[in-house]
Motif scaffolding. Structure first.
Motif, PDB file in Angstrom:
ATOM      1  N   LYS A  11       0.852  -1.193   0.000  1.00 62.33           N
ATOM      2  CA  LYS A  11       0.000   0.000   0.000  1.00 62.33           C
ATOM      3  C   LYS A  11       0.885   1.239   0.000  1.00 62.33           C
ATOM      4  O   LYS A  11       1.988   1.214   0.535  1.00 62.33           O
ATOM      5  CB  LYS A  11      -0.879   0.013   1.250  1.00 62.33           C
ATOM      6  CG  LYS A  11      -1.916  -1.078   1.219  1.00 62.33           C
ATOM      7  CD  LYS A  11      -2.749  -1.046   2.493  1.00 62.33           C
ATOM      8  CE  LYS A  11      -3.762  -2.180   2.454  1.00 62.33           C
ATOM      9  NZ  LYS A  11      -4.389  -2.380   3.776  1.00 62.33           N
ATOM     10  N   PRO A  13      -0.088   5.165   0.869  1.00 66.58           N
ATOM     11  CA  PRO A  13      -0.901   6.365   1.071  1.00 66.58           C
ATOM     12  C   PRO A  13      -0.094   7.595   0.662  1.00 66.58           C
ATOM     13  O   PRO A  13       1.093   7.680   0.975  1.00 66.58           O
ATOM     14  CB  PRO A  13      -1.182   6.369   2.582  1.00 66.58           C
ATOM     15  CG  PRO A  13      -0.185   5.457   3.181  1.00 66.58           C
ATOM     16  CD  PRO A  13       0.377   4.552   2.119  1.00 66.58           C
ATOM     17  N   THR A  14      -0.695   8.517  -0.104  1.00 66.89           N
ATOM     18  CA  THR A  14       0.005   9.737  -0.526  1.00 66.89           C
ATOM     19  C   THR A  14      -0.929  10.927  -0.311  1.00 66.89           C
ATOM     20  O   THR A  14      -2.109  10.751  -0.029  1.00 66.89           O
ATOM     21  CB  THR A  14       0.358   9.705  -2.031  1.00 66.89           C
ATOM     22  OG1 THR A  14      -0.844   9.928  -2.789  1.00 66.89           O
ATOM     23  CG2 THR A  14       0.974   8.387  -2.451  1.00 66.89           C
ATOM     24  N   LYS A  15      -0.420  12.127  -0.553  1.00 63.51           N
ATOM     25  CA  LYS A  15      -1.279  13.304  -0.421  1.00 63.51           C
ATOM     26  C   LYS A  15      -2.346  13.327  -1.513  1.00 63.51           C
ATOM     27  O   LYS A  15      -3.292  14.094  -1.445  1.00 63.51           O
ATOM     28  CB  LYS A  15      -0.457  14.592  -0.419  1.00 63.51           C
ATOM     29  CG  LYS A  15       0.179  14.954  -1.734  1.00 63.51           C
ATOM     30  CD  LYS A  15       1.103  16.156  -1.570  1.00 63.51           C
ATOM     31  CE  LYS A  15       0.568  17.370  -2.303  1.00 63.51           C
ATOM     32  NZ  LYS A  15       1.601  18.405  -2.518  1.00 63.51           N
ATOM     33  N   GLY A  17      -4.028  10.513  -2.439  1.00 64.44           N
ATOM     34  CA  GLY A  17      -4.962   9.415  -2.198  1.00 64.44           C
ATOM     35  C   GLY A  17      -4.232   8.154  -1.787  1.00 64.44           C
ATOM     36  O   GLY A  17      -2.999   8.148  -1.660  1.00 64.44           O
ATOM     37  N   LYS A  18      -5.027   7.114  -1.550  1.00 69.11           N
ATOM     38  CA  LYS A  18      -4.432   5.842  -1.121  1.00 69.11           C
ATOM     39  C   LYS A  18      -4.208   4.959  -2.340  1.00 69.11           C
ATOM     40  O   LYS A  18      -5.148   4.537  -2.997  1.00 69.11           O
ATOM     41  CB  LYS A  18      -5.372   5.137  -0.143  1.00 69.11           C
ATOM     42  CG  LYS A  18      -5.470   5.855   1.182  1.00 69.11           C
ATOM     43  CD  LYS A  18      -6.469   5.164   2.098  1.00 69.11           C
ATOM     44  CE  LYS A  18      -6.591   5.949   3.394  1.00 69.11           C
ATOM     45  NZ  LYS A  18      -7.853   5.612   4.089  1.00 69.11           N
ATOM     46  N   SER A  20      -1.896   1.676  -4.398  1.00 68.52           N
ATOM     47  CA  SER A  20      -1.040   0.499  -4.251  1.00 68.52           C
ATOM     48  C   SER A  20       0.197   0.761  -5.086  1.00 68.52           C
ATOM     49  O   SER A  20       0.113   1.383  -6.145  1.00 68.52           O
ATOM     50  CB  SER A  20      -1.722  -0.750  -4.795  1.00 68.52           C
ATOM     51  OG  SER A  20      -2.930  -0.949  -4.118  1.00 68.52           O
ATOM     52  N   LYS A  36      -4.681   3.055  -8.360  1.00 69.11           N
ATOM     53  CA  LYS A  36      -5.802   3.325  -7.461  1.00 69.11           C
ATOM     54  C   LYS A  36      -7.061   2.751  -8.080  1.00 69.11           C
ATOM     55  O   LYS A  36      -7.302   2.885  -9.270  1.00 69.11           O
ATOM     56  CB  LYS A  36      -5.958   4.831  -7.260  1.00 69.11           C
ATOM     57  CG  LYS A  36      -7.143   5.195  -6.383  1.00 69.11           C
ATOM     58  CD  LYS A  36      -6.750   6.201  -5.320  1.00 69.11           C
ATOM     59  CE  LYS A  36      -7.862   6.362  -4.291  1.00 69.11           C
ATOM     60  NZ  LYS A  36      -8.875   7.316  -4.736  1.00 69.11           N
ATOM     61  N   GLY A  77      -5.686   9.899  -8.425  1.00 71.28           N
ATOM     62  CA  GLY A  77      -6.133   9.875  -7.027  1.00 71.28           C
ATOM     63  C   GLY A  77      -7.634  10.086  -6.906  1.00 71.28           C
ATOM     64  O   GLY A  77      -8.299   9.516  -6.048  1.00 71.28           O
TER      65      GLY A  77
END
Ligand SMILES: [Zn+2]
Length: 190
Positions: A11, A13-15, A17-18, A20, A36, A77
């Motif tokens: 996984k 997570p980034t600014k 969105g989440k 893979s 995503k 995202g």
């Protein structure tokens, strides 16, 4: 035969969105895909981005890579899709050669003239790896975020059904010439 191997995924997570993240190896190169949403066996929005340390990380204004990367991540995202991040710095000539080319551009050459002056073709990027990565992710039909007709051709030749979504960025005072050269000499679309 495929030279590319999926070696790990997790996984991320980034600014934006989440996501893979998938790591692929091709000899001494490491390519990445960030995804995503559901994408297997669907028509997927894809950005194929060639690594550009100066633009992506340091946010250089000499090119439009950083801004294209950010726009793509914001879009994916929000709406889902896949960003393929190819380990081919400086249009495939490597980081230090790219900086050498920048020095020649500071003396008045355009991007392609500078690369040719260093003994390279104007653009030595290869998108075969992206085709293999998409295939490994079970993606065969894409909407490609690009202005580059070479990327469209490479996908078609690789057996991927492809439609285009333009990816526009506003030129700044430092990259106007660079963007104009892509349009005039490499057939890039607006
Ligand atoms: Zn760049």
């Amino acid at each position: 035969m495929s030279e590319i191997e999926l070696v790990s995924e997790s996984k991320l997570p980034t600014k934006y969105g989440k996501f893979s993240i998938y790591a692929f190896k091709e000899h001494n190169k490491e390519h990445i895909a960030i995804a995503k949403g559901e994408f297997k066996n669907k028509k997927v929005t894809v950005r194929i981005h060639s690594k550009c340390l100066t633009g992506d990380t340091f946010r250089s204004l000499r090119c439009d890579c950083g801004e294209q990367l950010e726009k793509s991540l914001i879009f994916i995202g929000k709406h889902g899709g896949v960003l393929v991040y190819l380990d081919q710095e400086g249009r495939g000539i490597g980081l230090s050669n790219k900086i050498k080319a920048y020095a020649l551009q500071d003396k008045g050459m355009d991007t392609i003239e500078a690369n040719e002056c260093l003994g390279f073709d104007g653009d030595v990027r290869d998108y075969g790896a992206a085709v293999e990565i998409l295939s490994a992710l079970k993606i065969s039909s894409i909407v490609l975020m690009t202005n580059n007709p070479k990327k469209m051709d490479a996908m078609s030749r690789g057996g991927i059904s492809v439609e285009r979504m333009p990816l526009k960025v506003k030129p700044n005072e430092f990259n106007e010439g660079y963007i104009e050269t892509k349009r005039l000499k490499s057939g890039h679309l607006a």
